[in-house]
Design a protein around this motif. Structure first.
Motif, PDB file in Angstrom:
ATOM      1  N   LYS A   2      37.605  20.955  29.987  1.00  0.00           N
ATOM      2  CA  LYS A   2      37.427  22.312  30.360  1.00  0.00           C
ATOM      3  C   LYS A   2      36.363  22.502  31.224  1.00  0.00           C
ATOM      4  O   LYS A   2      35.269  21.715  31.109  1.00  0.00           O
ATOM      5  CB  LYS A   2      36.993  23.176  28.935  1.00  0.00           C
ATOM      6  N   GLY A   3      36.386  23.394  32.336  1.00  0.00           N
ATOM      7  CA  GLY A   3      35.368  23.405  33.234  1.00  0.00           C
ATOM      8  C   GLY A   3      35.588  24.844  33.685  1.00  0.00           C
ATOM      9  O   GLY A   3      36.136  25.758  33.637  1.00  0.00           O
ATOM     10  N   ILE A   4      34.346  25.271  34.868  1.00  0.00           N
ATOM     11  CA  ILE A   4      34.562  26.347  35.585  1.00  0.00           C
ATOM     12  C   ILE A   4      34.423  26.190  36.978  1.00  0.00           C
ATOM     13  O   ILE A   4      33.866  25.066  37.416  1.00  0.00           O
ATOM     14  CB  ILE A   4      33.325  27.393  35.021  1.00  0.00           C
ATOM     15  N   GLY A   5      34.665  27.277  37.737  1.00  0.00           N
ATOM     16  CA  GLY A   5      34.893  27.018  39.307  1.00  0.00           C
ATOM     17  C   GLY A   5      33.614  26.591  39.857  1.00  0.00           C
ATOM     18  O   GLY A   5      33.449  26.222  40.892  1.00  0.00           O
ATOM     19  N   LYS A   6      32.295  27.238  39.109  1.00  0.00           N
ATOM     20  CA  LYS A   6      31.080  27.030  39.536  1.00  0.00           C
ATOM     21  C   LYS A   6      30.728  25.527  39.635  1.00  0.00           C
ATOM     22  O   LYS A   6      29.875  25.105  40.503  1.00  0.00           O
ATOM     23  CB  LYS A   6      30.052  27.688  38.575  1.00  0.00           C
ATOM     24  N   ASP A   7      31.241  24.767  38.760  1.00  0.00           N
ATOM     25  CA  ASP A   7      31.062  23.511  38.808  1.00  0.00           C
ATOM     26  C   ASP A   7      31.728  22.487  39.812  1.00  0.00           C
ATOM     27  O   ASP A   7      31.489  21.720  40.275  1.00  0.00           O
ATOM     28  CB  ASP A   7      31.394  22.643  37.481  1.00  0.00           C
ATOM     29  N   HIS A   8      33.158  22.887  39.795  1.00  0.00           N
ATOM     30  CA  HIS A   8      34.041  22.290  41.098  1.00  0.00           C
ATOM     31  C   HIS A   8      35.384  23.305  41.172  1.00  0.00           C
ATOM     32  O   HIS A   8      35.718  24.096  40.015  1.00  0.00           O
ATOM     33  CB  HIS A   8      34.664  21.025  40.295  1.00  0.00           C
ATOM     34  N   ALA A   9      35.819  23.358  42.395  1.00  0.00           N
ATOM     35  CA  ALA A   9      36.878  24.264  42.615  1.00  0.00           C
ATOM     36  C   ALA A   9      38.169  24.157  41.843  1.00  0.00           C
ATOM     37  O   ALA A   9      38.910  24.842  41.821  1.00  0.00           O
ATOM     38  CB  ALA A   9      37.168  24.317  44.398  1.00  0.00           C
ATOM     39  N   LYS A  10      38.353  22.664  41.596  1.00  0.00           N
ATOM     40  CA  LYS A  10      39.628  22.522  40.873  1.00  0.00           C
ATOM     41  C   LYS A  10      39.525  23.433  39.534  1.00  0.00           C
ATOM     42  O   LYS A  10      40.770  23.624  38.951  1.00  0.00           O
ATOM     43  CB  LYS A  10      39.712  20.984  40.447  1.00  0.00           C
ATOM     44  N   TRP A  11      38.540  23.988  39.020  1.00  0.00           N
ATOM     45  CA  TRP A  11      38.527  24.742  37.750  1.00  0.00           C
ATOM     46  C   TRP A  11      38.638  26.123  38.070  1.00  0.00           C
ATOM     47  O   TRP A  11      38.805  27.027  37.053  1.00  0.00           O
ATOM     48  CB  TRP A  11      37.398  24.308  36.840  1.00  0.00           C
ATOM     49  N   SER A  12      38.661  26.511  39.276  1.00  0.00           N
ATOM     50  CA  SER A  12      38.670  28.203  39.483  1.00  0.00           C
ATOM     51  C   SER A  12      40.093  28.617  39.017  1.00  0.00           C
ATOM     52  O   SER A  12      41.099  27.968  39.797  1.00  0.00           O
ATOM     53  CB  SER A  12      38.291  28.369  40.913  1.00  0.00           C
ATOM     54  N   PRO A  13      40.230  29.585  38.339  1.00  0.00           N
ATOM     55  CA  PRO A  13      41.624  29.920  38.194  1.00  0.00           C
ATOM     56  C   PRO A  13      42.300  30.975  39.205  1.00  0.00           C
ATOM     57  O   PRO A  13      43.495  31.412  38.899  1.00  0.00           O
ATOM     58  CB  PRO A  13      41.568  30.740  36.614  1.00  0.00           C
ATOM     59  N   ALA A  14      41.451  31.203  40.121  1.00  0.00           N
ATOM     60  CA  ALA A  14      41.963  32.320  41.011  1.00  0.00           C
ATOM     61  C   ALA A  14      42.003  31.714  42.221  1.00  0.00           C
ATOM     62  O   ALA A  14      41.209  30.803  43.003  1.00  0.00           O
ATOM     63  CB  ALA A  14      40.638  33.309  41.126  1.00  0.00           C
ATOM     64  N   ALA A  15      43.309  31.999  43.012  1.00  0.00           N
ATOM     65  CA  ALA A  15      43.651  31.536  44.406  1.00  0.00           C
ATOM     66  C   ALA A  15      42.686  32.604  45.239  1.00  0.00           C
ATOM     67  O   ALA A  15      42.093  32.169  46.265  1.00  0.00           O
ATOM     68  CB  ALA A  15      44.804  31.773  44.735  1.00  0.00           C
ATOM     69  N   THR A  16      42.576  33.812  45.095  1.00  0.00           N
ATOM     70  CA  THR A  16      41.778  34.903  45.760  1.00  0.00           C
ATOM     71  C   THR A  16      41.595  35.927  44.937  1.00  0.00           C
ATOM     72  O   THR A  16      42.549  36.598  44.198  1.00  0.00           O
ATOM     73  CB  THR A  16      42.571  35.256  47.179  1.00  0.00           C
ATOM     74  N   VAL A  17      40.204  36.621  44.863  1.00  0.00           N
ATOM     75  CA  VAL A  17      39.862  37.790  44.354  1.00  0.00           C
ATOM     76  C   VAL A  17      39.190  38.710  45.301  1.00  0.00           C
ATOM     77  O   VAL A  17      38.058  38.325  45.999  1.00  0.00           O
ATOM     78  CB  VAL A  17      39.217  37.556  43.214  1.00  0.00           C
ATOM     79  N   THR A  18      40.011  39.655  45.746  1.00  0.00           N
ATOM     80  CA  THR A  18      39.331  40.793  46.635  1.00  0.00           C
ATOM     81  C   THR A  18      39.202  42.088  46.003  1.00  0.00           C
ATOM     82  O   THR A  18      40.009  42.536  45.132  1.00  0.00           O
ATOM     83  CB  THR A  18      39.936  40.735  48.102  1.00  0.00           C
ATOM     84  N   PHE A  19      38.217  42.968  46.738  1.00  0.00           N
ATOM     85  CA  PHE A  19      38.014  44.231  46.423  1.00  0.00           C
ATOM     86  C   PHE A  19      37.736  45.228  47.460  1.00  0.00           C
ATOM     87  O   PHE A  19      36.908  44.561  48.364  1.00  0.00           O
ATOM     88  CB  PHE A  19      37.225  44.565  44.967  1.00  0.00           C
ATOM     89  N   MET A  20      38.313  46.255  47.824  1.00  0.00           N
ATOM     90  CA  MET A  20      37.577  47.160  48.601  1.00  0.00           C
ATOM     91  C   MET A  20      37.523  48.555  48.388  1.00  0.00           C
ATOM     92  O   MET A  20      37.909  49.026  47.205  1.00  0.00           O
ATOM     93  CB  MET A  20      38.625  47.317  49.819  1.00  0.00           C
ATOM     94  N   TYR A  21      36.466  49.134  48.904  1.00  0.00           N
ATOM     95  CA  TYR A  21      36.105  50.680  48.571  1.00  0.00           C
ATOM     96  C   TYR A  21      37.451  51.321  48.816  1.00  0.00           C
ATOM     97  O   TYR A  21      38.072  51.176  49.914  1.00  0.00           O
ATOM     98  CB  TYR A  21      34.938  51.072  49.342  1.00  0.00           C
ATOM     99  N   GLU A  22      37.480  52.526  47.888  1.00  0.00           N
ATOM    100  CA  GLU A  22      38.861  53.226  47.978  1.00  0.00           C
ATOM    101  C   GLU A  22      38.395  54.142  49.316  1.00  0.00           C
ATOM    102  O   GLU A  22      37.474  54.916  49.231  1.00  0.00           O
ATOM    103  CB  GLU A  22      39.241  54.014  46.776  1.00  0.00           C
ATOM    104  N   PRO A  23      39.223  54.479  50.287  1.00  0.00           N
ATOM    105  CA  PRO A  23      38.710  55.149  51.231  1.00  0.00           C
ATOM    106  C   PRO A  23      39.313  56.635  51.253  1.00  0.00           C
ATOM    107  O   PRO A  23      40.267  56.999  50.539  1.00  0.00           O
ATOM    108  CB  PRO A  23      39.526  54.601  52.699  1.00  0.00           C
TER     109      PRO A  23
END
Length: 318
Positions: free
Chosen positions: A170-191
């Motif tokens: 078990k690990g987290i992405g902060k330690d190594h990218a292989k433990w990151s569960p997300a390929a991408t996470v983005t957000f934008m302000y609703e215009p």
């Protein structure tokens, strides 16, 4: 009153939800909370990934380190990651990281005995836990069974062999990218886009079309019935200000007004497959709550020290 804080009750509206993709709206909160949620999803939601590789036999063209690195980047199903222990905190194996509470063991044995190249893939990894296996990306529609092979690790020619044992932890992405569960996470302000209809009526059809075409993305269009410029997709606006510059160049400043709603965000999430997109969001919220509880507990501790001085610190063993 400026600087005053008040309790918020964020709302979530789901737009699209798949196993590896989610799109939702987050309302009634601010950018700090939205960005905290994004960062937790990327770097602090735990998953399981191969962390230790013991090579027994490797006569392939790739060296041991290369194969170990490729194994580490294979996403593993991590539904039980939240309940597993971190290897460094496991008292069952004294932090060794090789027990059923904090690790999963994999074995791989492959040898090419024909003249045809043998593809060694993630499906050749055999797990000691049926709930933790390499993610299957195969789309079964329209593929022959022979093509449902998974992620390629290495290719072997006649006589070449690969045997290894791997430990996933078990690990987290902060330690190594292989433990990151997300390929991408983005957000934008609703215009929020407002067209000055009176000013727009002073333009010719050619000028209206020129205004519509000035946007790099299809935000505006001309209604074929009324010949009026209408907003067809406000979320396609990328805050590039091109339409505002065009309005000024036409001598019509104020023709359109565009604002970013500061309490409304649109999230787009793509998962690696280790955790479903919906579960990724829920896990991130749970971890964020734990962090806020820790901050609140820390503040209470500081207040106790201020009130009781050395006595409060002594009771905590300080």
């Amino acid at each position: 009153m400026e600087g005053a804080s008040y309790q918020r009750f964020p709302r979530v509206k789901i737009r699209e939800l798949k196993d590896d993709y989610a799109k939702f709206e987050l309302h009634d909160t601010d950018a700090s909370m939205a960005n905290a949620l994004r960062r937790v999803m990327i770097a602090e939601v735990p998953t399981i990934a191969i962390d230790l590789v013991e090579i027994e036999v490797n006569s392939s063209v790739l060296n041991d380190e290369f194969i170990a690195h490729r194994l580490g980047l294979i996403p593993l199903t991590s539904q039980r990651a939240m309940s597993m222990r971190f290897s460094r905190d496991c008292d069952a194996c004294d932090g060794d990281g090789q027990c059923e509470f904090c690790s999963v063991e994999f074995h791989l044995r492959a040898k090419c005995i024909s003249d045809q190249t043998l593809d060694v893939t993630s499906k050749d990894l055999y797990s000691s836990d049926h709930t933790v296996v390499p993610v299957d990306f195969t789309d079964y529609a329209g593929y022959e069974s022979s093509e449902q092979r998974g992620i390629i690790i290495v290719k072997l020619r006649r006589g070449q062999e690969l045997r290894l044992r791997a430990i996933a932890r078990k690990g987290i992405g902060k330690d190594h990218a292989k433990w990151s569960p997300a390929a991408t996470v983005t957000f934008m302000y609703e215009p929020e886009i407002h067209i000055n209809e009176d000013m727009m009526d002073t333009l010719t059809l050619e000028e209206k079309q020129s205004f519509v075409d000035s946007s790099p993305t299809r935000v505006f269009d001309i209604d074929p019935n009324t010949q009026q410029v209408v907003v067809v997709d406000p979320e396609a606006y990328t805050y590039d200000d091109e339409v505002l510059k065009k309005a000024e160049a036409m001598g019509k400043p104020g023709l359109v007004e565009i604002y970013a709603k500061e309490d409304s965000f649109i999230f787009t999430i793509e998962s690696t497959g280790a955790v479903k997109a919906s579960q990724l969001v829920l896990n991130a919220i749970e971890i964020l709550k734990q962090k806020l509880d820790a901050v609140r507990l820390s503040e209470d501790t500081v207040e106790a020290d201020d009130q009781f001085g050395e006595l409060g610190a002594h009771m905590r063993g300080g």
